[in-house]
Design a protein around this motif. Structure first.
Motif, short mmCIF file in Angstrom:
data_model
loop_
_atom_site.label_atom_id
_atom_site.label_comp_id
_atom_site.label_asym_id
_atom_site.label_seq_id
_atom_site.Cartn_x
_atom_site.Cartn_y
_atom_site.Cartn_z
N TRP A 34 -5.14 -2.79 -3.82
CA TRP A 34 -6.35 -2.85 -2.99
C TRP A 34 -7.58 -2.93 -3.89
O TRP A 34 -8.51 -3.71 -3.60
CB TRP A 34 -6.44 -1.61 -2.11
CG TRP A 34 -7.62 -1.64 -1.18
CD1 TRP A 34 -7.67 -2.19 0.07
CD2 TRP A 34 -8.94 -1.13 -1.43
NE1 TRP A 34 -8.93 -2.04 0.61
CE2 TRP A 34 -9.72 -1.39 -0.29
CE3 TRP A 34 -9.51 -0.46 -2.51
CZ2 TRP A 34 -11.06 -1.01 -0.20
CZ3 TRP A 34 -10.85 -0.09 -2.43
CH2 TRP A 34 -11.62 -0.37 -1.28
N SER A 38 5.21 -0.62 1.04
CA SER A 38 5.21 -1.20 -0.30
C SER A 38 6.61 -1.65 -0.68
O SER A 38 7.60 -1.36 0.00
CB SER A 38 4.70 -0.16 -1.32
OG SER A 38 5.51 1.01 -1.28
N ASN A 65 -3.26 2.82 -5.11
CA ASN A 65 -3.78 1.67 -4.37
C ASN A 65 -4.41 0.63 -5.31
O ASN A 65 -5.47 0.07 -5.01
CB ASN A 65 -4.80 2.11 -3.32
CG ASN A 65 -4.15 2.81 -2.15
OD1 ASN A 65 -3.11 2.38 -1.65
ND2 ASN A 65 -4.76 3.90 -1.70
N THR A 93 0.84 -1.19 0.00
CA THR A 93 0.00 0.00 0.00
C THR A 93 0.88 1.24 0.00
O THR A 93 2.12 1.14 0.01
CB THR A 93 -0.90 0.02 1.24
OG1 THR A 93 -0.08 0.05 2.43
CG2 THR A 93 -1.79 -1.23 1.30
N ARG A 94 0.23 2.41 0.02
CA ARG A 94 0.99 3.66 0.00
C ARG A 94 1.94 3.78 1.20
O ARG A 94 3.02 4.34 1.09
CB ARG A 94 0.03 4.85 -0.01
CG ARG A 94 -0.74 5.03 -1.31
CD ARG A 94 -1.79 6.12 -1.15
NE ARG A 94 -1.19 7.42 -0.91
CZ ARG A 94 -1.00 8.36 -1.83
NH1 ARG A 94 -1.39 8.13 -3.08
NH2 ARG A 94 -0.46 9.52 -1.53
#
Length: 322
Positions: free
Chosen positions: A157, A123, A154, A119-120
């Motif tokens: 996700w 990662s 993202n 994710t942000r």
């Protein structure tokens, strides 16, 4: 990166179109799942699916990028091993507005491949040994910008949510067909009736959901290409990289003589658009981007030589490269 007003509007239109396509595909998958639940169990089925979906999204712990990289046999690159890539990645993350710089990993493979996970806030980006050796630094910047764009928006996700919808749809289809088999004696005796349209829907549901998921994957790839071009101001760099990667892919003889040689793509992004389509879109962006936008990249590239990997991957008995 500065662009004239009209050109910037066109770039926004590209981004808006990709975003709308992603939203519509997600809504379609969720709506299709809801229809299946309603046909099987009525309103209670829809409520159950909504509860299951929210629970899975909220409580399903994401795998650590480090563990995902272990699954692919990737090795972490310490800072300073490839200083050019370290500084290029920091530059891209700064332009992308990412507060955390992804960890770089090396895939010991002679197959050209790259992917990102996480994710942000947490990662990692993996590059294969072959990709670092065969691509120029300019082309590697394009590849890294593409992966940074996936992290920034993202995408994993989003694709995870789509994968959840697809799996639930397949589960409902299996349950529905199992109920049909269990009630087959009653059907033969004429004690119950059945909606054959429902049966048809249950049969084709997994295929429809999978196609929507793959379409979403292609949309996110196009969006990542666009945003990579905007980050670097150099769509040609990524286009050249895609051409080199496409030419390096082996033919049918490789699949016969060296099966399993390729590094598998992450399952959530398992389908990519045709390379020539991506290259055509990137080349079309050259007219949309201001030539001045590439100047910071040119100045950065002139500071470095091409990164060098100090080992040659060897094939082990059990099939991995290192």
């Amino acid at each position: 990166m500065r662009t004239p007003a009209g050109e910037h509007l066109n770039l926004r239109q590209y981004a808006l179109r990709n975003g709308l396509q992603s939203v519509l595909l997600i809504l379609f998958m969720g709506g299709f799942l809801g229809v299946l639940g309603w046909l099987l169990w009525g309103s209670a089925g829809v409520v159950l699916l909504i509860f299951m979906g929210f629970s899975a999204v909220a409580f399903n712990p994401a795998l650590s990028p480090r563990w995902v990289m272990k699954l692919y046999g990737a090795k972490p690159l310490d800072r300073g091993q490839l200083p050019a890539l370290d500084q290029v990645l920091e530059w891209l993350c700064e332009r992308a507005g990412l507060e955390t710089v992804p960890r770089l990993y090396l895939i010991p493979s002679r197959v050209m491949n790259a992917f990102s996970v996480g994710t942000r806030g947490r990662s990692a980006i993996a590059l294969s040994d072959a990709m670092i050796r065969r691509l120029s630094l300019r082309e590697l910047v394009g590849v890294l910008a593409h992966e940074v764009s996936h992290i920034r928006h993202n995408d994993l996700w989003v694709m995870g949510l789509a994968d959840l919808f697809s799996r639930l749809t397949s589960l409902l289809s299996f349950v529905g067909q199992a109920l049909l088999v269990l009630n087959l004696p009653l059907l033969l005796l004429g004690l119950v009736t059945i909606n054959w349209w429902l049966i048809l829907l249950l049969v084709i549901a997994p295929v429809v959901s999978a196609l929507a998921q793959l379409a979403l994957s292609r949309t996110r790839e196009y969006a990542a290409d666009l945003n990579a071009a905007r980050l670097t101001g150099d769509p040609e760099g990524l286009a050249h990289a895609l051409d080199v990667i496409e030419q390096a892919q082996g033919g049918w003889l490789e699949h016969i003589l060296m099966p399993g040689r390729r590094v598998p793509e992450p399952s959530l992004l398992r389908t990519h658009p045709q390379t020539h389509e991506r290259v055509e879109r990137l080349n079309a962006l050259k007219q949309e981007l201001d030539e001045g936008g590439a100047l910071p990249l040119d100045a950065l590239l002139h500071r470095f030589d091409h990164p060098e990997v100090r080992h040659t991957p060897r094939r082990r008995f059990w099939g991995t490269w290192w």
